[in-house]
Design an enzyme around this catalytic site. Structure first.
Site, PDB file in Angstrom:
ATOM      1  N   HIS A  15       0.837  -1.204   0.000  1.00 43.14           N
ATOM      2  CA  HIS A  15       0.000   0.000   0.000  1.00 43.14           C
ATOM      3  C   HIS A  15       0.868   1.249   0.000  1.00 43.14           C
ATOM      4  O   HIS A  15       1.788   1.392   0.817  1.00 43.14           O
ATOM      5  CB  HIS A  15      -0.923   0.028   1.219  1.00 43.14           C
ATOM      6  CG  HIS A  15      -1.875   1.190   1.209  1.00 43.14           C
ATOM      7  ND1 HIS A  15      -2.947   1.253   0.355  1.00 43.14           N
ATOM      8  CD2 HIS A  15      -1.882   2.341   1.929  1.00 43.14           C
ATOM      9  CE1 HIS A  15      -3.594   2.391   0.557  1.00 43.14           C
ATOM     10  NE2 HIS A  15      -2.956   3.078   1.499  1.00 43.14           N
ATOM     11  N   SER A  16       0.597   2.159  -0.926  1.00 47.22           N
ATOM     12  CA  SER A  16       1.304   3.424  -1.059  1.00 47.22           C
ATOM     13  C   SER A  16       2.811   3.145  -1.234  1.00 47.22           C
ATOM     14  O   SER A  16       3.175   2.424  -2.151  1.00 47.22           O
ATOM     15  CB  SER A  16       0.991   4.330   0.138  1.00 47.22           C
ATOM     16  OG  SER A  16       1.282   5.673  -0.154  1.00 47.22           O
ATOM     17  N   MET A  17       3.675   3.681  -0.395  1.00 49.71           N
ATOM     18  CA  MET A  17       5.094   3.388  -0.549  1.00 49.71           C
ATOM     19  C   MET A  17       5.351   1.884  -0.577  1.00 49.71           C
ATOM     20  O   MET A  17       6.250   1.393  -1.261  1.00 49.71           O
ATOM     21  CB  MET A  17       5.899   4.017   0.583  1.00 49.71           C
ATOM     22  CG  MET A  17       7.405   3.789   0.472  1.00 49.71           C
ATOM     23  SD  MET A  17       8.342   4.277   1.957  1.00 49.71           S
ATOM     24  CE  MET A  17       8.033   2.862   3.036  1.00 49.71           C
TER      25      MET A  17
END
Length: 256
Positions: free
Chosen positions: A89-91
């Protein structure tokens, strides 16, 4: 699972597949503590723990994302005795992708899927121009929302959290994609319907990073839709992994 990069909150030795989960910047392995309750017994959840938080609080922070991927891959390779899927998720989506690249040369690859959530494709990552001082980190966290914004409500907690957040934001901001062979496992890119930082158009750019199947999906919510509708997210993952779990029929997600 002991010290190192990986945490298994509910071991399932007989599982047919491992789902290895990578948290967002500022996040921790505990973000996935409740996921086993949403998944069938065929799936064991393994979460990545970055340094500088929770049980790794005293360890030095890592600033280079690709170097971090090198280190995580060593631990991941040790548990690839059965098929595995990666969720980031995300980074964490970029970290998962970089780990997948390092595993890919093995044939047949034990990786069956990469789920890239709420993060632009590696070749589309661009610097923000921010230095992420206190005010910029506060503004960034406030804009993203979700559980990551909780420290903003307590100044003492904020002071403890700020160095980790700043490090992670800078690490993600300084990441630069190095061109290479695409993955040989399918990629599903997932966006929150109301996330201005990662749109459906952004999701489609992940297609260039695999020679296998690709799909872009969206779920209700913003950047942290994964916290808002975890049951729907897990159901989506299971839908895509069904063939790797039970050839006789669909494996249903458990809600609760």
């Amino acid at each position: 699972m002991g010290p190192g990069w990986l945490r298994t909150f509910r071991p399932r030795p007989a599982a047919r597949l491992r789902l290895i989960c990578f948290p967002n910047a500022g996040g921790a392995a505990s973000a996935f503590r409740d996921w086993p309750g949403l998944l069938p017994p065929q799936v064991e959840v393994v979460a990545v723990q970055y340094p500088g938080r929770q049980d790794r609080y005293g360890e030095p922070l890592v600033r280079d994302l690709t170097a971090m991927a090198d280190a995580i891959t060593e631990d991941v390779m040790a548990i690839l005795d059965r098929p595995a899927a990666l969720f980031g998720h995300s980074m964490g989506a970029i970290a998962a992708f970089e780990v997948a690249r390092r595993v890919r040369p093995r044939y047949p690859s034990p990786l069956v899927h990469l789920f890239a959530s709420a993060r632009k494709a590696p070749d589309a990552c661009e610097p923000t121009g921010l230095e992420f001082d206190d005010d910029e980190v506060r503004a960034f966290v406030r804009r993203l929302g979700g559980s990551g914004a909780v420290p903003l409500q307590d100044e003492e907690l904020w002071r403890l959290t700020l160095p980790m957040l700043r490090n992670d934001f800078l690490m993600a901001d300084e990441y630069r994609y190095t061109p290479g062979a695409p993955l040989t496992c399918p990629i599903t890119a997932i966006s929150g319907e109301n996330d201005p930082a990662f749109t459906a158009a952004d999701a489609r750019r992940w297609a260039a990073h695999t020679v296998a199947g690709f799909e872009a999906r969206s779920l209700p919510g913003g950047h942290f839709y994964n916290e808002e509708v975890p049951g729907e997210l897990v159901a989506l993952l299971l839908e895509r992994l069904d063939g790797d779990l039970d050839g006789s029929g669909r494996v249903e997600a458990r809600h609760g």
